[in-house]
Design an enzyme around this catalytic site. Structure first.
Site, PDB file in Angstrom:
ATOM      1  N   SER A 143      47.611   9.253  50.188  1.00 59.69           N
ATOM      2  CA  SER A 143      47.935   7.849  49.939  1.00 59.69           C
ATOM      3  C   SER A 143      47.796   7.113  51.268  1.00 59.69           C
ATOM      4  O   SER A 143      47.761   7.758  52.333  1.00 59.69           O
ATOM      5  CB  SER A 143      49.396   7.760  49.462  1.00 59.69           C
ATOM      6  OG  SER A 143      49.901   6.446  49.550  1.00 59.69           O
ATOM      7  N   TYR A 156      58.616  10.186  49.803  1.00 59.26           N
ATOM      8  CA  TYR A 156      57.186  10.065  49.492  1.00 59.26           C
ATOM      9  C   TYR A 156      56.358  10.034  50.779  1.00 59.26           C
ATOM     10  O   TYR A 156      55.352  10.733  50.912  1.00 59.26           O
ATOM     11  CB  TYR A 156      56.988   8.782  48.675  1.00 59.26           C
ATOM     12  CG  TYR A 156      55.606   8.574  48.112  1.00 59.26           C
ATOM     13  CD1 TYR A 156      55.279   9.047  46.836  1.00 59.26           C
ATOM     14  CD2 TYR A 156      54.639   7.885  48.822  1.00 59.26           C
ATOM     15  CE1 TYR A 156      54.023   8.839  46.303  1.00 59.26           C
ATOM     16  CE2 TYR A 156      53.373   7.674  48.294  1.00 59.26           C
ATOM     17  CZ  TYR A 156      53.066   8.146  47.032  1.00 59.26           C
ATOM     18  OH  TYR A 156      51.818   7.935  46.510  1.00 59.26           O
TER      19      TYR A 156
HETATM   20  N1  LIG Z   1      49.391   4.951  41.820  1.00 60.81           N
HETATM   21  C1  LIG Z   1      49.202   4.649  43.073  1.00 60.81           C
HETATM   22  O1  LIG Z   1      49.194   3.479  43.473  1.00 60.81           O
HETATM   23  C2  LIG Z   1      48.967   5.707  44.077  1.00 60.81           C
HETATM   24  C3  LIG Z   1      48.568   5.321  45.361  1.00 60.81           C
HETATM   25  C4  LIG Z   1      48.329   6.306  46.307  1.00 60.81           C
HETATM   26  C5  LIG Z   1      48.494   7.637  45.975  1.00 60.81           C
HETATM   27  N2  LIG Z   1      48.893   7.963  44.724  1.00 60.81           N
HETATM   28  C6  LIG Z   1      49.061   9.389  44.450  1.00 60.81           C
HETATM   29  O2  LIG Z   1      48.253   9.775  43.378  1.00 60.81           O
HETATM   30  C7  LIG Z   1      48.855  10.866  42.677  1.00 60.81           C
HETATM   31  C8  LIG Z   1      48.904  10.534  41.204  1.00 60.81           C
HETATM   32  O3  LIG Z   1      49.662   9.367  41.020  1.00 60.81           O
HETATM   33  P1  LIG Z   1      49.564   8.470  39.725  1.00 60.81           P
HETATM   34  O4  LIG Z   1      49.724   7.082  40.182  1.00 60.81           O
HETATM   35  O5  LIG Z   1      48.384   8.846  38.914  1.00 60.81           O
HETATM   36  O6  LIG Z   1      50.916   8.887  39.037  1.00 60.81           O
HETATM   37  P2  LIG Z   1      51.329   9.122  37.511  1.00 60.81           P
HETATM   38  O7  LIG Z   1      52.802   9.014  37.467  1.00 60.81           O
HETATM   39  O8  LIG Z   1      50.504   8.276  36.629  1.00 60.81           O
HETATM   40  O9  LIG Z   1      50.894  10.624  37.339  1.00 60.81           O
HETATM   41  C9  LIG Z   1      51.527  11.671  38.030  1.00 60.81           C
HETATM   42  C10 LIG Z   1      51.498  12.889  37.151  1.00 60.81           C
HETATM   43  O10 LIG Z   1      52.174  13.937  37.831  1.00 60.81           O
HETATM   44  C11 LIG Z   1      52.941  14.629  36.879  1.00 60.81           C
HETATM   45  N3  LIG Z   1      54.058  15.314  37.507  1.00 60.81           N
HETATM   46  C12 LIG Z   1      55.061  14.751  38.236  1.00 60.81           C
HETATM   47  N4  LIG Z   1      55.952  15.697  38.572  1.00 60.81           N
HETATM   48  C13 LIG Z   1      55.489  16.885  38.080  1.00 60.81           C
HETATM   49  C14 LIG Z   1      55.967  18.215  38.093  1.00 60.81           C
HETATM   50  N5  LIG Z   1      57.135  18.556  38.656  1.00 60.81           N
HETATM   51  N6  LIG Z   1      55.227  19.169  37.492  1.00 60.81           N
HETATM   52  C15 LIG Z   1      54.071  18.860  36.864  1.00 60.81           C
HETATM   53  N7  LIG Z   1      53.574  17.614  36.806  1.00 60.81           N
HETATM   54  C16 LIG Z   1      54.277  16.634  37.402  1.00 60.81           C
HETATM   55  C17 LIG Z   1      53.439  13.555  35.923  1.00 60.81           C
HETATM   56  O11 LIG Z   1      53.837  14.105  34.679  1.00 60.81           O
HETATM   57  C18 LIG Z   1      52.219  12.649  35.818  1.00 60.81           C
HETATM   58  O12 LIG Z   1      51.371  13.004  34.749  1.00 60.81           O
HETATM   59  C19 LIG Z   1      50.237  11.054  43.306  1.00 60.81           C
HETATM   60  O13 LIG Z   1      50.196  12.114  44.236  1.00 60.81           O
HETATM   61  C20 LIG Z   1      50.476   9.751  44.019  1.00 60.81           C
HETATM   62  O14 LIG Z   1      51.314   9.895  45.105  1.00 60.81           O
HETATM   63  C21 LIG Z   1      49.129   7.035  43.764  1.00 60.81           C
END
Ligand SMILES: NC(=O)c1ccc[n+]([C@@H]2O[C@H](COP(=O)([O-])OP(=O)(O)OC[C@H]3O[C@@H](n4cnc5c(N)ncnc54)[C@H](O)[C@@H]3O)[C@@H](O)[C@H]2O)c1
Length: 261
Positions: A143, A156
């Site tokens: 991120s 985070y």
């Molecule tokens: N959305 C953003 O703006 C953003 C920005 C930068 C980085 N990210 C990173 O991208 C990645 C995905 O984020 P996203 O926005 O798609 O989130 P999201 O919440 O849409 O998806 C995350 C997924 O991880 C799964 N998950 C969480 N805890 C878990 C566990 N203990 N065991 C198994 N599965 C688990 C959830 O069920 C979910 O399906 C993350 O690492 C996040 O930090 C997101």
């Protein structure tokens, strides 16, 4: 005369990819993109209905998407599941927005477990097969918060900064074995994780929820829009392509100019 420039589409036929957090958001987009490139995808998440929906959405012509319902805090199971994978996408994550003095220690622990220790265990499980065949791709969804801090996101930011270090170490160790390891660093992506934090952010910053996207999330972004999950998945696909074989130990930032400040 120079040779005509040819563009080879990504072909992951015969490869197995594992994507964590594949039931939603970025992970789902990555699973679909890698399946479209022909990979057999182990789609890992604790959200069983989300995985079912992913399997239903995968085009019939694409590589198979295998659902694996797993809570990644089960670290031994995570490591076992990674055995035999050629491409590993560490994506699962969660967020809690609270000042440090109010941040529940058990949540801090869970965030570090899912977002740092599980990636370590998954890489550990995947490397023997990658090393044996002399090829592997580790892509860690970090991120902007792997490179910059924001208030109220201690767990985070700590986990993502740790993931950057893990990724670089895996790159150094993997290089003699044909294994690359990189991070992809999005700014704010249009996913449930972001939608869920808008109310939290509004409360933490004392502003109306409708001002959170413009005044908080996109405050430092030169491009005033959220990134789409498919754009992040395309960066992951690039890192798996032959043209990226010299790219390792780095962070591919998709942040609309945030870190240009
Ligand atoms: N959305 C953003 O703006 C953003 C920005 C930068 C980085 N990210 C990173 O991208 C990645 C995905 O984020 P996203 O926005 O798609 O989130 P999201 O919440 O849409 O998806 C995350 C997924 O991880 C799964 N998950 C969480 N805890 C878990 C566990 N203990 N065991 C198994 N599965 C688990 C959830 O069920 C979910 O399906 C993350 O690492 C996040 O930090 C997101």
């Amino acid at each position: 005369m120079t040779a005509p420039h040819t563009v080879t589409p990504l072909d992951l036929g015969g490869r197995t990819a594992l994507v964590t957090g594949a039931a939603g958001g970025i992970g789902r987009a990555c699973a679909l993109r890698l399946a479209a490139a022909g990979a057999k995808v182990r789609a890992v998440d604790r959200d069983a209905p989300g995985l079912e929906a992913l399997v239903a959405a995968a085009p019939a012509a694409a590589g198979a998407v295998e659902p694996h319902v797993l809570d990644l805090t089960d670290l031994d199971a995570a490591e076992d599941l990674a055995a035999g994978t050629d491409v590993l996408v560490n994506n699962a994550g969660l967020q809690l927005v609270r000042p440090i003095e109010d941040f529940p220690p058990d949540v801090f622990h869970t965030v570090l477990t899912v977002m740092l220790e599980a990636p370590f265990r998954l890489i550990r499980g995947a490397l023997p097969h990658m090393y044996a065949q002399g090829w592997g791709r580790v892509v860690n969804i970090s991120s902007v918060h792997g490179l910059r801090a924001s208030p109220y996101k201690s767990a985070y930011v700590a986990a993502k900064h740790g993931l950057e270090g893990l990724s670089k170490t895996a790159a150094l160790e993997g290089a003699p074995h044909g294994v690359t390891s990189n991070c992809v660093n999005p700014g704010y992506v249009r996913t449930p994780l972001v939608e869920a934090q808008i109310a939290d952010q509004a409360q933490a910053h004392g502003i109306a929820p409708e001002r959170v996207v413009t005044d908080v999330l996109l405050k430092d972004s030169a491009l005033k829009r959220l990134v789409e999950p498919e754009e992040v998945a395309e960066a992951v696909a690039y890192l798996c392509a032959p043209s990226a074989s010299f790219v390792t130990g780095t962070s591919l930032v998709l942040d609309g100019g945030w870190t240009a400040h």
